[in-house]
Scaffold this motif. Structure first.
Motif, PDB file in Angstrom:
ATOM      1  N   ILE A  75     -10.251  -6.471   9.922  1.00 49.67           N
ATOM      2  CA  ILE A  75      -8.863  -6.213   9.435  1.00 49.67           C
ATOM      3  C   ILE A  75      -8.239  -6.522  10.572  1.00 49.67           C
ATOM      4  CG2 ILE A  75      -7.109  -4.850   8.300  1.00 49.67           C
ATOM      5  CD1 ILE A  75      -9.296  -3.947   6.435  1.00 49.67           C
ATOM      6  N   GLN A  76      -7.086  -7.294  10.767  1.00 46.42           N
ATOM      7  CA  GLN A  76      -6.156  -7.476  11.704  1.00 46.42           C
ATOM      8  C   GLN A  76      -4.775  -7.110  11.506  1.00 46.42           C
ATOM      9  OE1 GLN A  76      -7.530 -11.574  12.823  1.00 46.42           O
ATOM     10  NE2 GLN A  76      -6.281 -12.462  11.123  1.00 46.42           N
ATOM     11  N   GLY A  77      -3.954  -7.390  12.573  1.00 47.94           N
ATOM     12  CA  GLY A  77      -2.707  -7.149  12.317  1.00 47.94           C
ATOM     13  C   GLY A  77      -2.177  -5.785  12.656  1.00 47.94           C
ATOM     14  N   THR A  78      -0.948  -5.385  12.376  1.00 47.40           N
ATOM     15  CA  THR A  78      -0.507  -4.114  12.368  1.00 47.40           C
ATOM     16  C   THR A  78      -0.639  -3.371  11.240  1.00 47.40           C
ATOM     17  OG1 THR A  78       1.815  -4.991  11.798  1.00 47.40           O
ATOM     18  CG2 THR A  78       1.195  -5.117  13.820  1.00 47.40           C
ATOM     19  N   ILE A  79      -0.355  -1.905  11.598  1.00 45.47           N
ATOM     20  CA  ILE A  79      -0.328  -0.824  10.491  1.00 45.47           C
ATOM     21  C   ILE A  79       1.182  -0.920   9.717  1.00 45.47           C
ATOM     22  CG2 ILE A  79      -0.306   1.333   9.835  1.00 45.47           C
ATOM     23  CD1 ILE A  79      -2.239   1.788  12.184  1.00 45.47           C
ATOM     24  N   PRO A  80       1.280  -1.302   8.500  1.00 44.74           N
ATOM     25  CA  PRO A  80       2.544  -1.356   7.888  1.00 44.74           C
ATOM     26  C   PRO A  80       3.412  -0.082   8.087  1.00 44.74           C
ATOM     27  CG  PRO A  80       0.960  -2.305   6.256  1.00 44.74           C
ATOM     28  CD  PRO A  80       0.297  -1.691   7.695  1.00 44.74           C
ATOM     29  N   SER A  81       4.636  -0.015   8.290  1.00 48.05           N
ATOM     30  CA  SER A  81       5.496   1.040   8.382  1.00 48.05           C
ATOM     31  C   SER A  81       5.368   1.871   7.099  1.00 48.05           C
ATOM     32  CB  SER A  81       6.867   0.934   9.045  1.00 48.05           C
ATOM     33  OG  SER A  81       7.472  -0.053   7.989  1.00 48.05           O
ATOM     34  N   GLU A  82       5.308   1.074   5.806  1.00 49.44           N
ATOM     35  CA  GLU A  82       5.221   1.812   4.661  1.00 49.44           C
ATOM     36  C   GLU A  82       4.272   2.514   4.408  1.00 49.44           C
ATOM     37  OE1 GLU A  82       7.703  -2.288   4.627  1.00 49.44           O
ATOM     38  OE2 GLU A  82       5.850  -1.794   5.421  1.00 49.44           O
ATOM     39  N   LEU A  83       3.199   2.712   5.238  1.00 51.49           N
ATOM     40  CA  LEU A  83       2.164   3.597   4.959  1.00 51.49           C
ATOM     41  C   LEU A  83       2.857   4.989   5.245  1.00 51.49           C
ATOM     42  CD1 LEU A  83      -1.132   2.158   6.128  1.00 51.49           C
ATOM     43  CD2 LEU A  83      -0.166   2.079   3.925  1.00 51.49           C
ATOM     44  N   GLY A  84       3.914   5.120   6.013  1.00 51.38           N
ATOM     45  CA  GLY A  84       4.633   6.243   6.047  1.00 51.38           C
ATOM     46  C   GLY A  84       5.211   7.054   4.648  1.00 51.38           C
ATOM     47  N   ASN A  85       5.253   6.170   3.405  1.00 44.65           N
ATOM     48  CA  ASN A  85       5.561   6.838   2.332  1.00 44.65           C
ATOM     49  C   ASN A  85       4.408   7.528   1.805  1.00 44.65           C
ATOM     50  OD1 ASN A  85       7.984   5.358   2.557  1.00 44.65           O
ATOM     51  ND2 ASN A  85       7.179   3.624   1.532  1.00 44.65           N
ATOM     52  N   LEU A 129       0.698  -1.304  -0.002  1.00 45.87           N
ATOM     53  CA  LEU A 129       0.063  -0.053   0.134  1.00 45.87           C
ATOM     54  C   LEU A 129       0.884   1.203   0.089  1.00 45.87           C
ATOM     55  CD1 LEU A 129      -2.953  -0.908   2.325  1.00 45.87           C
ATOM     56  CD2 LEU A 129      -2.862  -0.730   0.036  1.00 45.87           C
ATOM     57  N   GLY A 130       2.155   0.957   0.291  1.00 47.17           N
ATOM     58  CA  GLY A 130       3.054   2.265   0.734  1.00 47.17           C
ATOM     59  C   GLY A 130       3.584   2.732  -0.687  1.00 47.17           C
ATOM     60  N   LYS A 131       3.216   2.164  -1.962  1.00 47.74           N
ATOM     61  CA  LYS A 131       3.540   2.319  -3.183  1.00 47.74           C
ATOM     62  C   LYS A 131       2.634   3.224  -3.835  1.00 47.74           C
ATOM     63  CE  LYS A 131       6.331  -1.833  -3.874  1.00 47.74           C
ATOM     64  NZ  LYS A 131       6.221  -3.223  -4.468  1.00 47.74           N
ATOM     65  N   LEU A 132       1.192   3.513  -3.300  1.00 48.27           N
ATOM     66  CA  LEU A 132       0.214   4.462  -3.921  1.00 48.27           C
ATOM     67  C   LEU A 132       0.582   5.732  -3.653  1.00 48.27           C
ATOM     68  CD1 LEU A 132      -2.736   1.906  -2.690  1.00 48.27           C
ATOM     69  CD2 LEU A 132      -1.759   2.039  -4.988  1.00 48.27           C
ATOM     70  N   GLU A 133       1.386   6.202  -4.071  1.00 49.12           N
ATOM     71  CA  GLU A 133       2.097   7.579  -3.822  1.00 49.12           C
ATOM     72  C   GLU A 133       1.178   8.905  -3.741  1.00 49.12           C
ATOM     73  OE1 GLU A 133       4.824   9.187  -7.378  1.00 49.12           O
ATOM     74  OE2 GLU A 133       5.469   7.097  -6.366  1.00 49.12           O
ATOM     75  N   HIS A 134       0.142   8.405  -4.621  1.00 47.74           N
ATOM     76  CA  HIS A 134      -0.850   9.633  -4.848  1.00 47.74           C
ATOM     77  C   HIS A 134      -2.012   9.403  -3.823  1.00 47.74           C
ATOM     78  CE1 HIS A 134       1.424  11.545  -7.906  1.00 47.74           C
ATOM     79  NE2 HIS A 134       1.756  10.210  -8.311  1.00 47.74           N
ATOM     80  N   LEU A 135      -2.109   8.307  -3.031  1.00 43.55           N
ATOM     81  CA  LEU A 135      -3.197   8.196  -2.249  1.00 43.55           C
ATOM     82  C   LEU A 135      -3.495   9.157  -1.234  1.00 43.55           C
ATOM     83  CD1 LEU A 135      -5.395   5.898  -2.029  1.00 43.55           C
ATOM     84  CD2 LEU A 135      -3.882   4.893  -0.109  1.00 43.55           C
TER      85      LEU A 135
END
Length: 148
Positions: A105-115, A89-95
């Motif tokens: 939805i379970q689990g953690t928030i990926p750090s890549e969302l910081g991108n 999801l961190g690759k969706l740079e215009h999101l």
């Protein structure tokens, strides 16, 4: 006359290059969304239109794009989805909007969302998210709405 033909050829070449770059961007966004779809269970089939063989994910339901066919919004709230978020999801740079409220939805928030430098809203309310907010989200200057 020859100079005009050369200018037209250069313009056509530039247009072709722009089209290839736009399609490559659409493909990487489609790949990121396909990774999300594979990680989710979708008992209602609401993501059925997410066909990874299509060049452009802008035709998929629950996906909004800008005029340049870049993904700006995912509206996946209250759709009975379960599974986990993916780093892609961190690759969706215009999101700008990632709406996933009222799912399982379970689990953690990926750090890549910081991108996601353009992200305005991240709504994970009423899911089973665990862990803490990744420090990488703290650098998102556009983020004004975070609910989890």
């Amino acid at each position: 006359m020859a100079a005009g033909a050369g200018a037209r050829a250069k313009a056509a070449g530039a247009l072709a290059l722009a089209l290839v770059l736009a399609l490559a961007g659409a493909n990487s966004e489609g790949d990121a969304l396909s990774a999300l779809r594979r990680s989710l269970r979708d008992p209602g089939g609401v993501l059925q239109s997410w066909d990874p063989t299509l060049v452009n994910p802008c035709t998929w339901f629950h996906v909004t794009c800008d005029r340049d066919n870049r993904v700006t919004r995912l509206d996946l709230g209250n759709l009975n989805l379960s599974g986990h978020l993916v780093p892609e999801l961190g690759k969706l740079e215009h999101l700008q909007y990632l709406e996933l409220y009222k799912n399982s939805i379970q689990g953690t928030i990926p750090s890549e969302l910081g991108n996601l430098k353009n992200l305005i809203s991240l709504d994970l309310y009423k899911n089973n998210i665990s862990g803490t907010i990744p420090p990488s989200l703290g650098k998102l200057k556009s983020l004004v709405f975070l609910l989890w």
